[in-house]
Design a protein around this motif. Structure first.
Motif, short mmCIF file in Angstrom:
data_model
loop_
_atom_site.label_atom_id
_atom_site.label_comp_id
_atom_site.label_asym_id
_atom_site.label_seq_id
_atom_site.Cartn_x
_atom_site.Cartn_y
_atom_site.Cartn_z
N LYS A 293 0.83 -1.19 0.00
CA LYS A 293 0.00 0.00 0.00
C LYS A 293 0.87 1.25 0.00
O LYS A 293 1.79 1.39 0.79
N GLN A 294 0.56 2.18 -0.90
CA GLN A 294 1.26 3.46 -0.95
C GLN A 294 0.29 4.56 -0.55
O GLN A 294 -0.83 4.60 -1.02
N ILE A 295 0.75 5.40 0.34
CA ILE A 295 -0.11 6.48 0.81
C ILE A 295 0.53 7.81 0.45
O ILE A 295 1.69 8.03 0.68
N TYR B 16 -5.58 5.43 6.17
CA TYR B 16 -6.38 5.12 4.99
C TYR B 16 -6.70 3.63 4.87
O TYR B 16 -5.88 2.77 5.18
N ARG B 17 -7.90 3.35 4.40
CA ARG B 17 -8.36 1.98 4.17
C ARG B 17 -9.53 2.02 3.20
O ARG B 17 -10.13 3.07 2.98
N GLU C 25 -3.24 5.54 -2.57
CA GLU C 25 -3.24 4.51 -3.61
C GLU C 25 -3.15 3.14 -2.97
O GLU C 25 -2.43 2.93 -2.00
N GLU C 26 -3.89 2.20 -3.54
CA GLU C 26 -3.82 0.81 -3.10
C GLU C 26 -4.06 -0.10 -4.30
O GLU C 26 -5.03 0.08 -5.04
N ASN C 27 -3.15 -1.03 -4.49
CA ASN C 27 -3.25 -1.99 -5.60
C ASN C 27 -3.42 -1.30 -6.94
O ASN C 27 -4.18 -1.75 -7.80
N THR D 53 -6.23 4.74 -7.36
CA THR D 53 -6.20 5.96 -6.56
C THR D 53 -7.57 6.23 -5.96
O THR D 53 -8.59 6.17 -6.67
#
Length: 352
Positions: free
Chosen positions: A2-4, A141-142, A259-261, A264
């Motif tokens: 996971k990128q935040i 974030y989730r 961003e996740e997987n 955005t």
């Protein structure tokens, strides 16, 4: 993995005789040290509040006094309206479900109700629990499950808020919480303009993140030149708007996101779905005399998408103008500001 990412940026870059960002301190003249400062020289102040870097700029004999009062007002409103500060009025209201409110909260509640009605529920201050579920209130974030969002959306309905005007008492239904974040900065910038006028500031501006509000013209009488930032490049802009006595407020998904997987997720939540709005727009800029209205509409029109946004403008063209950038990189400008907005991009004029 996971990128935040969270961008704290100035969406509107002020093109004036001097800088209007965090570097304005390089050109600030402090009248407390230089009482004979030229009235044409700006007095500037940098402030961090409401999770945003702000710059205040004022001209005139009483500029320094005005900046002191404006900074104090920002701090007061931040403490009053914060959803995370346990001492704030809004935090207490959300925790207790009821409470007597201040004049500022009453004004914001009234403005929110008008926006909720005019936008058919697109602007809704009860979206707060959904924002919290996504982590945009805490930066934890989730991605909430569909089932969780469905349950939370049952309580997203600003029309259920009860307000006794005689007693100035608000009552929230069970599991309903509110957040004025969609209009708080616009309201704050308008209050700063009131302070400037009271202190007889001749020209001034305030930049609160993506919000810019202007008092009068520049000291030489010409219009302020406001660069509307490109949603694709923080070092570029869509065009330049010439304006006097206006609020110029931009919203876009690029302001706050994670961003996740490879996907955005931005912070502008559609109350109809509980998900970040996918309306086909990258950014929306509203130009209006009213900072509070401009703030609320910049988010609302972003959620609506181009077609509904254009229809909404046609019905309310006496109150605001707009600049829209689509996901297809098409630029739309309402005819009320077409003559004072310049861009290297092909511009489509929206007419009544």
């Amino acid at each position: 993995m996971k990128q935040i990412k969270k961008l704290i940026i100035f969406t509107l870059v002020c093109l004036t005789l001097t800088s209007c960002n965090s570097k304005t301190t390089d050109t600030t003249n402090d009248t407390s040290e230089n009482p004979t400062a030229n009235n044409d020289e700006p007095q500037s102040r940098d402030v961090f509040a409401m999770d945003t870097y702000m710059t205040l700029t004022a001209y005139g004999n009483n500029a320094d006094e005005a900046l002191n009062e404006a900074e104090a007002e920002i701090e007061r409103l931040d403490a009053l309206l914060s959803t995370g500060d346990e001492n704030s009025e809004i935090y207490a209201l959300n925790q207790n479900g009821t409470g007597t409110i201040s004049e500022d909260t009453e004004i914001l509640l009234d403005e929110s109700e008008k926006l909720y009605t005019d936008t058919d529920g697109v602007f809704d201050i009860t979206i707060y629990p959904v924002m919290d579920a996504w982590g945009f209130t805490t930066q934890n974030y989730r991605i909430p499950s569909d089932a969780e969002l469905t349950e939370l959306l049952k309580n997203v309905d600003a029309s259920r808020i009860q307000y006794n005007k005689d007693e100035k008492k608000v009552t929230l239904p069970d599991d309903v919480k509110i957040d004025f974040g969609g209009i708080a900065k616009g309201y704050t910038s308008s209050k700063i303009m009131d302070i400037y006028k009271k202190c007889k500031v001749t020209s001034g501006m305030v930049s609160l993140g993506g919000n810019v509000q202007l008092l009068g013209a520049k000291p030489d009488g010409s219009s302020w030149r406001i660069a509307v930032q490109s949603p694709d490049d923080t070092n570029d802009y869509l065009g330049v708007l010439e304006a006097k006595d206006k609020a110029v407020i931009t919203s876009g998904g690029y302001e706050r996101y994670f961003e996740e997987n490879g996907t955005t997720y931005h912070h502008i939540i559609d109350p109809a779905t509980g998900y970040p709005a996918r309306s086909g727009l990258k950014s929306v800029t509203i130009v209006s005399d009213d900072g509070t209205l401009a703030d609320g509409l910049s988010t609302s029109l972003f959620i609506m998408g181009k077609e509904k946004a254009c229809d909404f403008w046609k019905e309310h063209s006496d109150k605001f103008d707009m600049i829209l950038m689509t996901d297809d990189n098409e630029l739309y400008v309402s005819e009320g500001i077409a003559d004072v907005f310049s861009s290297d991009l092909t511009t489509n004029i929206v007419k009544k």
